[in-house]
Structures are given as C-alpha cells and as structure tokens.
Motif scaffolding. Structure first.
Motif, mmCIF file in Angstrom:
data_model
loop_
_atom_site.group_PDB
_atom_site.id
_atom_site.type_symbol
_atom_site.label_atom_id
_atom_site.label_comp_id
_atom_site.label_asym_id
_atom_site.label_seq_id
_atom_site.Cartn_x
_atom_site.Cartn_y
_atom_site.Cartn_z
ATOM 1 N N PRO A 22 2.766 5.780 59.486
ATOM 2 C CA PRO A 22 1.752 5.048 60.495
ATOM 3 C C PRO A 22 2.167 5.031 61.811
ATOM 4 O O PRO A 22 3.251 5.008 62.055
ATOM 5 N N ILE A 23 1.203 5.326 62.666
ATOM 6 C CA ILE A 23 1.454 4.933 64.118
ATOM 7 C C ILE A 23 0.279 4.566 64.834
ATOM 8 O O ILE A 23 -0.769 4.405 64.534
ATOM 9 N N SER A 24 0.653 3.636 66.012
ATOM 10 C CA SER A 24 -0.349 3.095 66.688
ATOM 11 C C SER A 24 -0.951 3.915 67.769
ATOM 12 O O SER A 24 -0.180 4.922 68.302
ATOM 13 N N TRP A 25 -1.760 3.405 68.389
ATOM 14 C CA TRP A 25 -2.591 3.971 69.677
ATOM 15 C C TRP A 25 -1.441 4.152 70.869
ATOM 16 O O TRP A 25 -1.285 5.192 71.258
ATOM 17 N N VAL A 26 -0.768 3.114 71.024
ATOM 18 C CA VAL A 26 0.110 3.064 72.032
ATOM 19 C C VAL A 26 1.370 4.022 71.819
ATOM 20 O O VAL A 26 1.844 4.475 72.819
ATOM 21 N N GLN A 27 1.728 4.124 70.692
ATOM 22 C CA GLN A 27 2.763 4.808 70.138
ATOM 23 C C GLN A 27 2.422 6.397 70.463
ATOM 24 O O GLN A 27 3.073 7.142 71.114
ATOM 25 N N TRP A 28 1.249 6.800 70.022
ATOM 26 C CA TRP A 28 0.746 8.271 70.229
ATOM 27 C C TRP A 28 0.848 8.408 71.806
ATOM 28 O O TRP A 28 1.228 9.676 72.200
ATOM 29 N N PHE A 29 0.371 7.521 72.628
ATOM 30 C CA PHE A 29 0.260 7.839 73.920
ATOM 31 C C PHE A 29 1.635 7.973 74.643
ATOM 32 O O PHE A 29 1.813 8.912 75.236
ATOM 33 N N PHE A 30 2.680 7.445 74.397
ATOM 34 C CA PHE A 30 3.828 7.332 74.852
ATOM 35 C C PHE A 30 4.856 8.634 74.417
ATOM 36 O O PHE A 30 5.279 9.122 75.049
ATOM 37 N N TYR A 31 4.364 8.800 73.194
ATOM 38 C CA TYR A 31 5.081 10.064 72.473
ATOM 39 C C TYR A 31 4.381 11.362 73.130
ATOM 40 O O TYR A 31 5.250 12.000 73.578
ATOM 41 N N ALA A 32 3.155 11.314 73.580
ATOM 42 C CA ALA A 32 2.728 12.679 73.989
ATOM 43 C C ALA A 32 2.644 12.664 75.679
ATOM 44 O O ALA A 32 2.547 13.524 76.336
ATOM 45 N N LEU A 33 3.167 11.394 76.492
ATOM 46 C CA LEU A 33 3.097 11.484 77.948
ATOM 47 C C LEU A 33 3.810 12.382 78.614
ATOM 48 O O LEU A 33 3.165 13.213 79.379
ATOM 49 N N PRO A 34 5.121 12.730 78.262
ATOM 50 C CA PRO A 34 5.809 13.711 78.944
ATOM 51 C C PRO A 34 5.106 15.394 78.830
ATOM 52 O O PRO A 34 5.144 16.051 79.467
ATOM 53 N N GLY A 35 4.763 15.509 77.514
ATOM 54 C CA GLY A 35 3.909 16.674 77.210
ATOM 55 C C GLY A 35 2.831 16.888 77.920
ATOM 56 O O GLY A 35 2.350 17.974 78.490
ATOM 57 N N PHE A 36 2.045 15.611 78.404
ATOM 58 C CA PHE A 36 0.811 15.653 79.186
ATOM 59 C C PHE A 36 1.163 16.033 80.401
ATOM 60 O O PHE A 36 0.386 16.868 81.275
ATOM 61 N N LEU A 37 2.266 15.690 81.316
ATOM 62 C CA LEU A 37 2.525 15.984 82.498
ATOM 63 C C LEU A 37 2.962 17.079 82.653
ATOM 64 O O LEU A 37 2.528 17.935 83.595
ATOM 65 N N ILE A 38 3.748 17.905 81.549
ATOM 66 C CA ILE A 38 4.035 19.263 81.748
ATOM 67 C C ILE A 38 2.658 20.257 81.556
ATOM 68 O O ILE A 38 2.697 20.903 82.330
ATOM 69 N N PHE A 39 1.937 19.857 80.581
ATOM 70 C CA PHE A 39 0.599 20.419 80.329
ATOM 71 C C PHE A 39 -0.146 20.634 81.782
ATOM 72 O O PHE A 39 -0.815 21.385 82.122
ATOM 73 N N SER A 40 -0.263 19.554 82.197
ATOM 74 C CA SER A 40 -1.236 19.301 83.450
ATOM 75 C C SER A 40 -0.554 19.839 84.453
ATOM 76 O O SER A 40 -1.378 20.618 85.310
#
Length: 927
Positions: A667-685
C-alpha cells in the motif's frame, strides 16, 4: 359570388398601371441596391442614447452561456479605429465581419458622379460586414469611423465555425436576412407621388360606396361573400359588371372560393393613402367588426388572419387556444392558423406550452426549419418556463424535426437531452434547480464526447467488420480450448492453464475492439466461475475493495469540478499571471496543467480543456493553424494537461487501476506517490520543455495577449458560483487530508467518501451529474481488473510465472537499469497492438513477479508502465494524444509535429527511469 366568373379585365388600365409601377419600382430598386446590407432605420436620437454594451448584450450572441462567451472572446481580435479612418471600401472583397464595442461608424455609398452619400450610422452593439461573408459578394458600402471607435473583428474561419457549432448563430442570421428582406420590400413598396396620383385618379371613377369598399378590403387580409353582404348590403358580382375597373384591384383565389382580397400591389398603396380619406379609428372598427363576424361563424383562421395582419399577437394566441379546442385535428383551417403563426415573434410562441406544441406539430409537417428555430428559442429560456416533463417532450420534438431535416447527429443529441431530463425528473430532490441546469450539463457532456468519439474512432487498428469479428471470436475460442487440452507447463495447474487461455481470449477481443471492454471483462469473470476456476467471492472481490469505492468517489468529484466551469476559470487566471508574449503564455499553460493535474483524474478530460484554451490563445496572438506558435502552445497543453498524469496518484483513473492490482502487497499513500515521482517529473518536464523551445525557437506572436481580453472573459464568467465554491473546497480538502494521511492514518477511500457525501448533501452532486459524469461501464471493467489480481494469487499463477521468467530472462533481472529499460521498450511494443487499460493490466500482471525477483518495489513497476503505455509514435497508440488532437479539430498541431514530440516523450521516459534508480535505491524502493 360565382367562383367561375372570369371577370373580363380592362386590359388598357391594368397594363398602364403595371408599366408605371415597374418604372417606379426600378427607380426605387436602384436607389436601395447598395443599402441592402446596411438597412438600419433606427432614429438618430434613439441611437445616440445607447450606452456601452457588453458582448453578452449583442443580439448575435444572445443564448450563449457565459462560459461560451468567455471562450469566444478569446478568439476575437480587437481593433481600435481613430476618427476618420476607413474600415473597408465599397466594392472590396469581404472576408470578415465586425462588432462595434464602442464608438460610431458611418456608412457611405458611392454615387455615379463619384461622390459619397451617407447611408446610416451604426453604434455600440451593431454588427457590420456579415452579408459579405454570407453571400461572398463585394462590400456594398464604405465604412468610416465617425468617432474614435473600438471593434471586434471576426474572420471567416471563426465565422464559419460559429455557424456550424452554434445553432443560435444560424437562427440569428436567418432572422437578420428575413428582417432585411422585409425592409427591402418595404422600400420597394414605398409610396411615390406618381403611384398615389394615379391611384387617386382611378378611384375618382368609382362611386363612394365602392371606394369605401376598396379601403375596407385594404384593412382586411381576405373576405367572403357573407361578410361583404353583412357590411355593405350589396352584391359584389353586380358591382363588377357595372364597374369593370374593380377587377384590376381584386384577386379571387379560385382554389379557396368564396374568398377574395385586394391584389398585393394595390393593398399597400391604398393603406398609404388611407389617412387622406378615413381616420385610423375607422380602420380599427372595420377590423373589429370583421373579426366579430368571423368569430360568430367560427371561422377561426380568418379571425387569426385579421389580428395577425394588425400585429395583435396576444389576441392571435388567445384565438388559437380556442380554435385548437373547437376544431378537429384534421381540419385544414388548423394548417392555415399554423401558417399565420410563422409571422409571430418566437418570444411569444414559447411563453405558452400549449401554443408551442400546436405550432411545432404544424412545423413538423410543413415547416421543419421554422420549428427547429422555435425549439432553439424555447431552450434559451426553458429553465424559467417549463417543467421537466414538458422539456422531455420539447427535446423529443426537436429530435423529430432534426430527423425530418436529416440532421441525424443533432437528432441523437436531442434524444440524449430528453433522456437526461427524464432522469432528473424521476429522482431529483431539487427539481427546479435541476431543470435550470440540465440543458447546460447535457450540452457540455455532448461537446466533451464529440472529441472523445473521434479519438476512439481514430484509435482503432482497423474498421469493424463482421469478418474481423467472426475471426476474433474463433481465435478466442481456439485459445481457450487449446490451453484447456494442452498439458500444463511451468508448474501450472489445469485451472491455471484455463485461466491463461481465458485471459488470452479476452486480450484478443480487446485488440479487435468488436465489443465494449467491460463486456469482455464481465464475460471473463463468468467463465472463471462457471469453469470452477475460482469461487464467486474471489472472482468478484475487486468490487468489494476500498480502491473500487475510491474510484467512484473521485469520478464524482471530477464530474462536479468539470461541470462547474472552474477549470476554465482557473486556466484564465493562470494565463493572466504570466507575461503576454508567446513564451510567457506557454509557461502559463505549463503551470495551469501542473496545478490542475491532481484535481481531475482523467487525462482525456484535462487535454480536452487545455488544448482548446491553447488554440484560443494562439488565435488571439495571430498564429495560423498548425503554425509554430499554435503547435508550441497546443503541444505544451497536451503534455502538461494530459501526459503528466502518472506523476500524482489522482492524476488519472488508470493510476488507481494499475496500483490497485498490487496495492494489497504494498500500500502507498498520495504523498508517498508524489515524492517518489517528483525527481522523475522534473527530468520529464525539463526534457520536453527543452525540445519544445528548440523545435519552436524564435517564435513570437504577431500581437501579445491583451490583459483586457482575459479580464473581459473572467468578467463574463462572473464571481465564483456556490457550486464552484463547494466543489473546489471539497476537492482541495480531500487532497489536503490525503497529503496528511501519515499523521491521521485514515485510508484515502474514506476521505473521499466524506467529500462525496458533502457534495451530495449540498446538492452540488445531483442525480443527472452522477448518471452522466461517472463512467459506470469503466467501473465495471475496473472491478474485474482488481479481481484479476486476487484470482492469479488464488491459482498460484504469480509463483509459477515468477519461476518461469526467472529461468528465461536472467539478463534482465541482473540489474534494475536493464529491467526498467526492458519494461519501457516492451510497453512501447505492446501498445502497438493492445492499448490503454488492457495494456496496463497485461503488463503489470505479467511483469510483477519479475520485478519482485529484481527487488523492485511494485510502485516503480506501475509508475514506469503507466508512463510507457501511452506513447504516441503512431497516432492511434494513445487515446490522450487523439483526444488532444481532435479537441482543437486538428488545428493546433499536425501529426508530424506530434511525432517529433513523441520521440522526445520516449526519450524522457527512458531517461527519467534510468536517472531515478539511485534516488529510488536511497528511498529503499530498490533492494
């Protein structure tokens, strides 16, 4: 009266009259030929008294919602004209029209001597130039600014789009052309001294009783022998024999004898000189006397004709109500009454449901275009007049009229509106409020579905056919039989083999798309249970999971937010806070997409909002269709409104679907998802923005976005409505509670349940919204998808598949870098055949055991699969891409431009997965 009496005509007098009329008519025609386009007869003092008008007060845009006006305003170019400047010249080709916001425009025509003659003044709220667009003829006058003026410019492309998309615009121009035709006819019929003099000479040849008789006829649309005898006590035929000159004035309709009337060319002339001989009270008395006589005879159509000819429409409608009850439906006089009502103002026709239904029934048989026009006028004010059940009938009549006119798509839309209205009536706890909003809701839903349907059609691998469907069914059956009879392999049980055969059959049917995905999924569950593979409680366990309930609640919130219009308002605010040039507005689009991403869990819904806004911006900046500027803004909206969904849990329904397959084990929370994906979002953007800026470098707008336009659009939307305030507060509150989940420990499903309850209790989420805004068929599919995971565990497929893949794919489990790169490439390949949610289910289920062997957390697998199953190397691969493309009608960017960004998208996904491995190891997501 003998209807067969030929009444020999005084040929000399008749021909002399017509020759004189033709001569005068030609003079009048030549004098007004250049004025047809600009026939404005409003008095100068009335015009001067006008005040500044808003765009919503302009007659052309009556019936537009504030949201539609706000979107339209972004497409209009504002022109400032100093006093004395020329807008266009007589004889020029016209490719645009104008709306006067402030100021005054004078129209001139050029005389044969080369001088200019003033025709009219136009003021705030007036339109000009539209006739050149409608007729493709040169400008018939010269337009010059009489004072400093501000105008809105509408080019042909925008004009044509309005005509096609907005029925009320078409109706407006029909009315405008009709009004101007009437005004032209009035000018052609205008009294000239020569006509009046000739007519007076002719009347001098008749005795006074017959002169009075002719003026009496001029006041009435038609008469019969009985009325003539009642009013004048003489025999018409005998007077004709005594005075043959009468015959040139009288028209006898042999098909409708014993009715007679003045010839049209004389009636108006006699009415023009009427005041020289009689008082207006005489005219009124004659009409009242005739109406009373016909009413006593129950000649209702004649009574209607008299009142209609005098413009007394209130009395006309009273008579119609009585006549409808007194005459049988087959009586031809009802048809005559319906014909008379075609002259009645639509605003009066729609005030009474009974009158409206009488008129629409007539129009279905005799005038469907007129009927559809009055239906559209009715719907403009339906909330204040009609009950829901009456609205259902009105929508059904609209469908019948459209069917009669062979407008099948519009007929279908009317039927859908009828269905939605009936649904609101059957269970709404707030019927009045629902009635006021139901039309806007259904119209918005249909507009959103239009681009989605185009996207679905373009996303098919091939055209549906019976042969393809038959072949797919045969192949699916062979798949199930083959796995049932072959010997089990890789340690699988017989039930495990049957399960794989059924799953493969489902994939085949999903690929060819011959039936809805959810039907295939439910059929798969049925075969699991009937085949004894798993118990019903396991086969249907997905429908009992909190995640499935979570999806219902989040879909409901998404429907409310979308319906409220807040998304459009928010996007305008975002754009307003960035510089007005091209790059500034591009950054505004990026910011708007990022902030809206967690609020709407549908990539298609977000791009269908963002890309049209970008298209409107590009038009306002002067960019042409598919130009560098339009493509840069459109592709930025597509990426940041649609393709950033995997970076937050609530960014897409598919995110919840995919993680629901593995959520029980990790199981995973909303905030965990956000922080796990944050570096990827910065690279992607960073990668995609760099590509966008490089592809469309040196792009600058012909004119920057005017803050005044954005302010006017926001002003049209007005202050936040109660619905918007409640919807936004509820959604933000839920997101905040999910962010704080590590502190309070409440599951996201129950947080969303509270938000759902708030929306229902407050009335913001009503029954029509729940019925149309929540994709219930997708929820059926989703429940089966969640059950799929439980079934595979029950049958031991996970362990068997893990062992099999571990033996045969050792190279990919030697390193997380190899594994993630392989997942991305495999996903790109799979989406060439299987797309969207089925591809996600297939890949997550198949690759999860291998990911566990590599020591990769299930979230990483789900995250990478989500990013990799929506590529658009080929247009049909991605529903999100197709929705973005068709939501701007293909005008924002071309497929070639999209494919270049698609390569950048693939590179960004691969790069972020590789670069994020150390970060994920640091977080303990990779062992």
């Amino acid at each position: 009266m003998n209807k067969h009496n030929s009444h020999s005509i005084d040929i000399h007098s008749h021909c002399q009259f017509h020759l004189q009329f033709e001569f005068v008519g030609m003079v009048v025609y030549k004098s007004i030929y250049s004025k047809v386009e600009y026939s404005y007869e409003e008095s100068e003092n009335v015009k001067e008294s006008r005040v500044h008008v808003a765009i919503k007060d302009i007659e052309m845009f009556k019936g537009f919602s504030n949201l539609e006006l706000a979107k339209l305003l972004g497409k209009l170019e504002k022109i400032e004209m100093p006093v004395g400047s020329s807008l266009f010249e007589q004889g020029e080709f016209g490719d645009s029209m104008y709306l006067i916001k402030t100021g005054k425009i004078e129209l001139f025509s050029k005389t044969q001597e080369g001088t200019h003659q003033s025709l009219a003044f136009l003021y705030e709220g007036d339109t000009l130039g539209e006739m050149a667009l409608l007729t493709d003829e040169p400008r018939s006058a010269t337009a010059v600014a009489a004072v400093d003026s501000v105008l809105y410019h509408i080019d042909r492309e925008t004009f044509d789009r309005l005509i096609v998309e907005q029925g009320q615009i078409s109706a407006y121009f029909i009315r405008l052309l009709s009004q101007r035709l009437v005004m032209t006819n009035e000018r052609l019929q205008a009294s000239k001294e020569a006509k009046a003099h000739w007519l007076e000479k002719e009347l001098e040849q008749l005795p006074k009783p017959l002169v009075k008789f002719l003026f009496w006829l001029a006041c009435l649309p038609r008469v019969n022998d009985a009325l003539i005898t009642y009013a004048f006590q003489f025999d018409f035929d005998e007077n004709v024999k005594a005075y043959p000159i009468l015959q040139q004035f009288i028209h006898i309709d042999d098909t409708k004898a014993p009715w007679l009337q003045l010839r049209a060319e004389f009636a108006q002339e006699l009415r023009n000189i009427f005041p020289r001989h009689y008082a207006y009270v005489d005219q009124q008395a004659w009409a009242e006397e005739a109406a009373a006589f016909y009413e006593a005879q129950e000649e209702w159509s004649s009574v209607v004709d008299i009142y209609a000819s005098r413009g007394e429409w209130g009395r006309v409608l009273d008579v119609v109500e009585r006549a409808e009850g007194a005459l049988p439906e087959s009586d031809p006089r009802l048809q005559e009454i319906g014909h008379a009502l075609r002259r009645c103002p639509e605003a009066l026709l729609v005030e009474s449901y009974e009158i409206l239904m009488f008129y629409v029934r007539y129009c279905v048989e005799h005038a469907p275009e007129a009927g559809l026009s009055v239906i559209e006028a009715t719907l403009d004010k339906q909330g204040a007049v009609y009950a829901a059940q009456q609205l259902v009938t009105i929508y059904e009549w609209g469908a019948d009229l459209c069917h009669k006119l062979e407008r099948k798509q519009l007929a279908l839309e009317y039927l859908q509106l009828a269905e939605a209205t009936a649904l609101s009536q059957s269970g709404s706890s707030q019927p009045q409020r629902s009635e006021e909003r139901i039309y806007g809701l259904a119209k918005q839903m249909l507009a959103r579905r239009k681009s989605q349907l185009l996207a679905e059609k373009a996303g098919r691998l091939g055209q549906r056919s019976r042969l393809l469907g038959f072949a797919a069914v045969i192949l699916a059956v062979l798949s199930m039989l083959g796995f049932h009879y072959v010997e089990p392999v890789a340690g699988l049980s017989r039930h495990g083999m049957d399960f794989i055969g059924i799953g493969l059959a489902a994939v085949i049917l999903w690929i060819v798309n011959i039936m809805p995905d959810y039907i295939v999924a439910l059929g798969m569950v049925m075969l699991w249970v009937l085949g004894g593979l798993v118990e019903p409680q396991v086969a249907l366990s997905g429908f009992a999971s909190p995640t499935w309930l979570y999806m219902i609640f989040i879909m409901a919130m998404s429907a409310v937010i979308t319906k409220s219009g807040f998304l459009y308002r928010f996007s305008l605010h975002a754009l307003k806070r960035f510089p007005s040039h091209y790059r500034g507005q591009l950054w505004g689009i990026v910011a708007g997409g990022i902030i809206l991403n967690p609020m709407i869990p549908s990539s298609s819904a977000k791009v269908s909002l963002g890309v049209p806004i970008a298209q409107t911006l590009s038009e306002s900046m002067g960019f042409g269709a598919r130009s560098h500027g339009a493509a840069g803004l459109g592709l930025a909206a597509m990426i940041f409104y649609g393709f950033t969904a995997p970076f937050v849990l609530t960014g897409s329904y598919t995110n919840v679907l995919a993680y629901g397959l593995v959520a029980l084990s990790a199981p995973i929370s909303w905030v965990q998802w956000f922080f796990y994906a944050l570096p990827g979002f910065l690279i992607f953007s960073g990668v995609l923005l760099a590509i966008l800026f490089m592809m469309f470098r040196n792009t600058s707008a012909a004119k920057p976005i005017s803050s005044e336009v954005l302010n006017e659009q926001l002003r049209l939307l007005g202050p936040l409505s109660r619905e918007e305030r409640i919807a936004v507060s509820t959604v933000l509150g839920c997101i905040i509670m999910m962010v704080l989940q590590p502190l309070h420990g409440i599951d996201s499903a129950w947080i969303m349940l509270v938000g759902f309850a708030v929306l229902v209790i407050s009335g913001v989420l009503d029954r029509p919204t729940m019925a149309s805004g929540i994709d219930w068929t997708f929820l059926l599919f989703l429940g089966v998808a969640f059950s799929f995971s439980a079934a595979t565990n029950e049958l031991g497929l996970v362990e068997a598949l893990s062992a099999f893949l571990g033996e045969h794919m050792g190279i990919f489990i030697s390193s997380p870098y190899y594994f993630l790169a392989a997942v991305i490439v495999l996903s790109f390949v799979v989406t060439l055949i299987v797309r969207d949610d089925p591809a996600v289910i297939l890949l997550v289920t198949a690759l999860l055991p291998l990911a566990q062997k590599v020591g990769i957390h299930p979230w990483i697998l789900v995250f990478v699969v989500l990013l990799s199953t929506d590529p658009f190397f080929f247009a049909y691969q991605s529903p999100t891409y197709l929705t973005a493309y068709y939501s701007s009608e293909g005008k924002s960017f071309s497929h070639r431009q999209g494919q270049k960004i698609a390569l950048g998208y693939g590179l960004a996904v691969l790069l972020l997965a590789i670069v994020c491995v150390p970060y994920w190891k640091w977080l303990g997501l990779i062992q």
